[in-house]
Design an enzyme around this catalytic site. Structure first.
Site, PDB file in Angstrom:
ATOM      1  N   THR A  13       2.215  -2.576   5.412  1.00 21.40           N
ATOM      2  CA  THR A  13       1.318  -1.407   5.382  1.00 21.40           C
ATOM      3  C   THR A  13       0.610  -1.298   4.034  1.00 21.40           C
ATOM      4  O   THR A  13      -0.623  -1.237   3.958  1.00 21.40           O
ATOM      5  CB  THR A  13       2.146  -0.119   5.638  1.00 21.40           C
ATOM      6  OG1 THR A  13       2.880  -0.296   6.839  1.00 21.40           O
ATOM      7  CG2 THR A  13       1.259   1.101   5.750  1.00 21.40           C
ATOM      8  N   LYS A  97      10.088   2.910  -4.758  1.00 19.22           N
ATOM      9  CA  LYS A  97      10.874   4.006  -5.355  1.00 19.22           C
ATOM     10  C   LYS A  97      12.368   3.713  -5.375  1.00 19.22           C
ATOM     11  O   LYS A  97      13.072   4.066  -6.317  1.00 19.22           O
ATOM     12  CB  LYS A  97      10.617   5.318  -4.638  1.00 19.22           C
ATOM     13  CG  LYS A  97      10.861   5.257  -3.146  1.00 19.22           C
ATOM     14  CD  LYS A  97       9.726   5.860  -2.386  1.00 19.22           C
ATOM     15  CE  LYS A  97       9.385   5.003  -1.211  1.00 19.22           C
ATOM     16  NZ  LYS A  97       8.200   5.405  -0.523  1.00 19.22           N
ATOM     17  N   GLU A 121       2.620   4.177 -10.042  1.00 20.39           N
ATOM     18  CA  GLU A 121       2.022   5.427  -9.556  1.00 20.39           C
ATOM     19  C   GLU A 121       2.305   5.658  -8.068  1.00 20.39           C
ATOM     20  O   GLU A 121       2.536   6.787  -7.637  1.00 20.39           O
ATOM     21  CB  GLU A 121       0.500   5.392  -9.797  1.00 20.39           C
ATOM     22  CG  GLU A 121      -0.189   6.704  -9.540  1.00 20.39           C
ATOM     23  CD  GLU A 121       0.376   7.822 -10.394  1.00 20.39           C
ATOM     24  OE1 GLU A 121       0.184   7.817 -11.616  1.00 20.39           O
ATOM     25  OE2 GLU A 121       1.047   8.717  -9.824  1.00 20.39           O
ATOM     26  N   VAL A 124       5.897   7.432  -6.259  1.00 15.43           N
ATOM     27  CA  VAL A 124       6.194   8.852  -6.054  1.00 15.43           C
ATOM     28  C   VAL A 124       4.960   9.528  -5.457  1.00 15.43           C
ATOM     29  O   VAL A 124       3.893   9.543  -6.076  1.00 15.43           O
ATOM     30  CB  VAL A 124       6.587   9.547  -7.382  1.00 15.43           C
ATOM     31  CG1 VAL A 124       6.828  11.034  -7.154  1.00 15.43           C
ATOM     32  CG2 VAL A 124       7.809   8.879  -7.997  1.00 15.43           C
ATOM     33  N   GLY A 126       2.927   8.719  -2.972  1.00 14.73           N
ATOM     34  CA  GLY A 126       1.837   7.859  -2.495  1.00 14.73           C
ATOM     35  C   GLY A 126       0.515   7.984  -3.226  1.00 14.73           C
ATOM     36  O   GLY A 126       0.328   7.415  -4.296  1.00 14.73           O
ATOM     37  N   GLY A 179       4.342   7.400  14.913  1.00 18.04           N
ATOM     38  CA  GLY A 179       4.379   6.533  13.725  1.00 18.04           C
ATOM     39  C   GLY A 179       4.643   7.280  12.421  1.00 18.04           C
ATOM     40  O   GLY A 179       4.547   6.712  11.333  1.00 18.04           O
ATOM     41  N   GLU A 182      10.301   6.309  11.115  1.00 19.37           N
ATOM     42  CA  GLU A 182      10.709   4.949  11.475  1.00 19.37           C
ATOM     43  C   GLU A 182      11.748   4.992  12.592  1.00 19.37           C
ATOM     44  O   GLU A 182      12.367   6.029  12.832  1.00 19.37           O
ATOM     45  CB  GLU A 182      11.280   4.255  10.238  1.00 19.37           C
ATOM     46  CG  GLU A 182      10.200   3.989   9.206  1.00 19.37           C
ATOM     47  CD  GLU A 182      10.743   3.343   7.947  1.00 19.37           C
ATOM     48  OE1 GLU A 182      11.779   2.672   8.026  1.00 19.37           O
ATOM     49  OE2 GLU A 182      10.112   3.529   6.898  1.00 19.37           O
ATOM     50  N   LYS A 197      12.567   9.616  -5.312  1.00 15.57           N
ATOM     51  CA  LYS A 197      11.334  10.072  -5.966  1.00 15.57           C
ATOM     52  C   LYS A 197      11.619  11.138  -7.023  1.00 15.57           C
ATOM     53  O   LYS A 197      11.047  11.101  -8.116  1.00 15.57           O
ATOM     54  CB  LYS A 197      10.357  10.612  -4.915  1.00 15.57           C
ATOM     55  CG  LYS A 197       9.845   9.514  -3.975  1.00 15.57           C
ATOM     56  CD  LYS A 197       9.127  10.123  -2.792  1.00 15.57           C
ATOM     57  CE  LYS A 197       8.584   9.067  -1.844  1.00 15.57           C
ATOM     58  NZ  LYS A 197       8.154   9.640  -0.559  1.00 15.57           N
ATOM     59  N   GLY A 295       0.967   6.210   3.574  1.00 16.37           N
ATOM     60  CA  GLY A 295      -0.150   5.634   4.338  1.00 16.37           C
ATOM     61  C   GLY A 295      -0.816   4.540   3.519  1.00 16.37           C
ATOM     62  O   GLY A 295      -0.821   4.587   2.285  1.00 16.37           O
TER      63      GLY A 295
HETATM   64  N1  LIG Z   1       4.200   2.793   3.704  1.00 17.99           N
HETATM   65  C1  LIG Z   1       3.847   3.725   2.845  1.00 17.99           C
HETATM   66  O1  LIG Z   1       3.051   4.609   3.167  1.00 17.99           O
HETATM   67  C2  LIG Z   1       4.389   3.719   1.440  1.00 17.99           C
HETATM   68  C3  LIG Z   1       3.995   4.720   0.533  1.00 17.99           C
HETATM   69  C4  LIG Z   1       4.457   4.661  -0.794  1.00 17.99           C
HETATM   70  C5  LIG Z   1       5.318   3.652  -1.166  1.00 17.99           C
HETATM   71  N2  LIG Z   1       5.719   2.716  -0.248  1.00 17.99           N
HETATM   72  C6  LIG Z   1       6.620   1.651  -0.688  1.00 17.99           C
HETATM   73  O2  LIG Z   1       5.901   0.424  -0.644  1.00 17.99           O
HETATM   74  C7  LIG Z   1       6.775  -0.648  -0.333  1.00 17.99           C
HETATM   75  C8  LIG Z   1       6.250  -1.383   0.903  1.00 17.99           C
HETATM   76  O3  LIG Z   1       6.205  -0.485   1.998  1.00 17.99           O
HETATM   77  P1  LIG Z   1       5.441  -0.887   3.366  1.00 17.99           P
HETATM   78  O4  LIG Z   1       5.435   0.352   4.185  1.00 17.99           O
HETATM   79  O5  LIG Z   1       4.168  -1.583   3.073  1.00 17.99           O
HETATM   80  O6  LIG Z   1       6.495  -1.919   3.993  1.00 17.99           O
HETATM   81  P2  LIG Z   1       6.271  -2.932   5.209  1.00 17.99           P
HETATM   82  O7  LIG Z   1       5.092  -2.530   6.020  1.00 17.99           O
HETATM   83  O8  LIG Z   1       7.590  -3.076   5.876  1.00 17.99           O
HETATM   84  O9  LIG Z   1       5.893  -4.318   4.480  1.00 17.99           O
HETATM   85  C9  LIG Z   1       6.815  -5.046   3.719  1.00 17.99           C
HETATM   86  C10 LIG Z   1       6.191  -6.366   3.390  1.00 17.99           C
HETATM   87  O10 LIG Z   1       7.032  -7.075   2.500  1.00 17.99           O
HETATM   88  C11 LIG Z   1       7.239  -8.395   3.001  1.00 17.99           C
HETATM   89  N3  LIG Z   1       8.566  -8.825   2.553  1.00 17.99           N
HETATM   90  C12 LIG Z   1       9.759  -8.269   2.823  1.00 17.99           C
HETATM   91  N4  LIG Z   1      10.731  -8.931   2.201  1.00 17.99           N
HETATM   92  C13 LIG Z   1      10.142  -9.938   1.528  1.00 17.99           C
HETATM   93  C14 LIG Z   1      10.608 -10.993   0.702  1.00 17.99           C
HETATM   94  N5  LIG Z   1      11.912 -11.150   0.459  1.00 17.99           N
HETATM   95  N6  LIG Z   1       9.721 -11.851   0.159  1.00 17.99           N
HETATM   96  C15 LIG Z   1       8.397 -11.705   0.411  1.00 17.99           C
HETATM   97  N7  LIG Z   1       7.882 -10.726   1.176  1.00 17.99           N
HETATM   98  C16 LIG Z   1       8.757  -9.859   1.729  1.00 17.99           C
HETATM   99  C17 LIG Z   1       7.104  -8.290   4.498  1.00 17.99           C
HETATM  100  O11 LIG Z   1       6.748  -9.583   5.019  1.00 17.99           O
HETATM  101  P3  LIG Z   1       6.336  -9.808   6.562  1.00 17.99           P
HETATM  102  O12 LIG Z   1       4.953  -9.204   6.696  1.00 17.99           O
HETATM  103  O13 LIG Z   1       6.336 -11.272   6.746  1.00 17.99           O
HETATM  104  O14 LIG Z   1       7.365  -9.072   7.371  1.00 17.99           O
HETATM  105  C18 LIG Z   1       5.963  -7.284   4.604  1.00 17.99           C
HETATM  106  O15 LIG Z   1       4.717  -7.933   4.488  1.00 17.99           O
HETATM  107  C19 LIG Z   1       8.166  -0.004  -0.160  1.00 17.99           C
HETATM  108  O16 LIG Z   1       8.847  -0.058  -1.384  1.00 17.99           O
HETATM  109  C20 LIG Z   1       7.831   1.439   0.179  1.00 17.99           C
HETATM  110  O17 LIG Z   1       8.864   2.327  -0.173  1.00 17.99           O
HETATM  111  C21 LIG Z   1       5.272   2.730   1.034  1.00 17.99           C
END
Ligand SMILES: NC(=O)c1ccc[n+]([C@@H]2O[C@H](COP(=O)([O-])OP(=O)(O)OC[C@H]3O[C@@H](n4cnc5c(N)ncnc54)[C@H](OP(=O)(O)O)[C@@H]3O)[C@@H](O)[C@H]2O)c1
Length: 423
Positions: A13, A97, A121, A124, A126, A179, A182, A197, A295
């Site tokens: 994402t 985080k 940034e 915490v 987003g 969505g 999770e 956070k 997001g």
């Molecule tokens: N989603 C949000 O809105 C949001 C907001 C703020 C902060 N965050 C933080 O941002 C981070 C990512 O969140 P996300 O929602 O983008 O997660 P996500 O959609 O689950 O994506 C995770 C990505 O990391 C890859 N990955 C996982 N383990 C890996 C490894 N060992 N080596 C290389 N690549 C690896 C996955 O590969 P594949 O694509 O091959 O599965 C995927 O592309 C997290 O720390 C989350 O807490 C998320």
């Protein structure tokens, strides 16, 4: 203009959002992107698949990369990967985080030793700018209080419970279908995400290292439709609040739990998946930061912002953003929830006997707890009633002892819920 060469670890994402934003900046060159499953279909227009690798060490050990963007998540294996990146003198931008709350101390110390910086940034709230403001333009302040809604999923669920009179289970299911939650919602609904956070935010606001393991944490799974209804009748909304306070003796009170928030309070008006942070400090006074806490797009705004600031700094110096370096070595003395003072909402199930309210008043009085409001929600078919008590400010330890004694009293069946109140 010299271009900044970046590698991205994670292409989910946030990673795809960051890629889409950064590729339009001519001074940013994306050299490599690490993923877990290299064969997964990537739904991005004109994407050059040769950018992908399934070995993050191709990025952190690549001498041609200046900055590593970590948007993979979790602690393992990312912690070891980032340690290698730092030892190889790469600056880090992370949205993770959990990693920063659990391993921040070690990573920041290593970064200092290797003369690189870690920006976070997006970790915490987003898209809301809060880390950089606290570290830079607010640094003249003594920050004493943070009260925040830091988890969009739980705020969405609580909003739907209030608006549509839904049970927790039904509201969670709807949030999952849309969505907002999770499949395994534990990290959000049990308050872990908000705790990570507030650990990060309290550490940088109070300049003392906050231990994630000492944060009192309670999620929203025990909130019932009846609690929401009773709160409404009394002029409150129920919100999952992350709180940090610097007390007058220098100790720190950091916790995450649901609260009844008075309807007139700004945080009571923050609905759906929106996040909001209220921060009080001297000399600035009270500030409120509100916006999207998650997001792809809001989060990539923060990650890309960190990258662009870093790029412009590195144009002129090899020691960028000295204000962002972790300088505090002091460990926070965190107080136990039992030593905190709060107003309380207590839902008590009692038999419909004469004198029950008198018993409740007597037991609370014995434990130094003043009652400010008492309300009965009719009579149930089994001849029991739910009695709601709102207390004045009291010590948690005394309230818990009062409830233990109350449970031994005639006609008191159980405590349905205890929540703290914010006016
Ligand atoms: N989603 C949000 O809105 C949001 C907001 C703020 C902060 N965050 C933080 O941002 C981070 C990512 O969140 P996300 O929602 O983008 O997660 P996500 O959609 O689950 O994506 C995770 C990505 O990391 C890859 N990955 C996982 N383990 C890996 C490894 N060992 N080596 C290389 N690549 C690896 C996955 O590969 P594949 O694509 O091959 O599965 C995927 O592309 C997290 O720390 C989350 O807490 C998320």
């Amino acid at each position: 203009m010299k271009s900044l060469k970046v590698g991205i670890i994670g292409f989910g994402t946030v990673g795809t959002g960051v890629y889409k934003v950064l590729k339009s900046f001519p001074n940013i060159e994306i050299k490599k992107i690490a993923v877990k499953d290299i064969n997964k279909k990537r739904d991005i227009e004109n994407f050059d698949l040769s950018l992908l690798t399934d070995n993050p060490y191709d990025i952190v050990s690549n001498p041609d990369i200046d900055v590593v963007i970590e948007v993979a998540g979790g602690v393992n294996p990312v912690y070891d990967i980032l340690k290698t990146a730092i030892q190889n003198k790469k600056h880090i931008v992370s949205a993770n985080k959990e990693l920063l709350a659990k391993k921040g101390s070690e990573l920041f110390a290593l970064a200092k030793e290797n003369n690189v910086i870690i920006l976070y940034e997006a970790a915490v709230a987003g898209g809301i700018p809060i880390i950089m403001p606290v570290k830079t333009i607010l640094s003249a302040n003594k920050i004493t209080k943070i009260a925040a809604i830091l988890n969009g999923t739980t705020n969405y669920i609580l909003t739907k419970m209030a608006e549509q009179n839904l049970s927790y289970d039904v509201a969670l299911k709807q949030a999952q279908e849309l969505g907002y939650a999770e499949t395994n919602p534990t990290g959000d609904v049990e308050g872990y995400d908000a705790a990570y956070k507030i650990a990060i935010l309290s550490t940088i606001s109070f300049n003392k290292k906050v231990d994630i393991n000492k944060i009192y944490r309670e999620g929203i799974t025990k909130i019932t439709a009846q609690d929401i209804k009773s709160a409404k009748a009394l002029g409150y909304r129920i919100k999952l609040i992350a709180m940090g306070q610097l007390l007058s003796d220098g100790k720190i009170d950091v916790r995450v739990h649901p609260m009844l928030v008075a309807k007139k309070h700004l945080l009571a008006k923050v609905d759906n998946a929106t996040n909001s942070i209220m921060l009080s400090g001297y000399p600035v006074g009270d500030l409120v930061f509100t916006g999207a806490g998650a997001g792809a797009e809001p989060t990539s705004s923060s990650v890309a912002g960190d990258i662009l600031v870093l790029a412009s700094e590195l144009e002129t110096t090899s020691n960028p953003l000295p204000q962002t370096i972790c300088r505090h070595n002091e460990i926070a003395e965190q107080i136990d929830i039992g030593d905190t003072y709060n107003e309380y909402y207590i839902a008590i199930n009692a038999s419909n006997n004469p004198g029950t309210i008198g018993i409740i008043g007597t037991v609370f009085g014995k434990h130094n707890i003043n009652i400010s409001t008492i309300m009965q929600n009719g009579i149930n078919s089994d001849n029991t009633a739910e009695i709601i008590v709102i207390t004045e400010l009291g010590k948690e330890f005394d309230v818990q002892n009062a409830l233990k004694e109350l449970l031994k009293s005639d006609g008191i069946n159980k405590i349905d819920n205890l929540l703290r109140v914010m006016n």
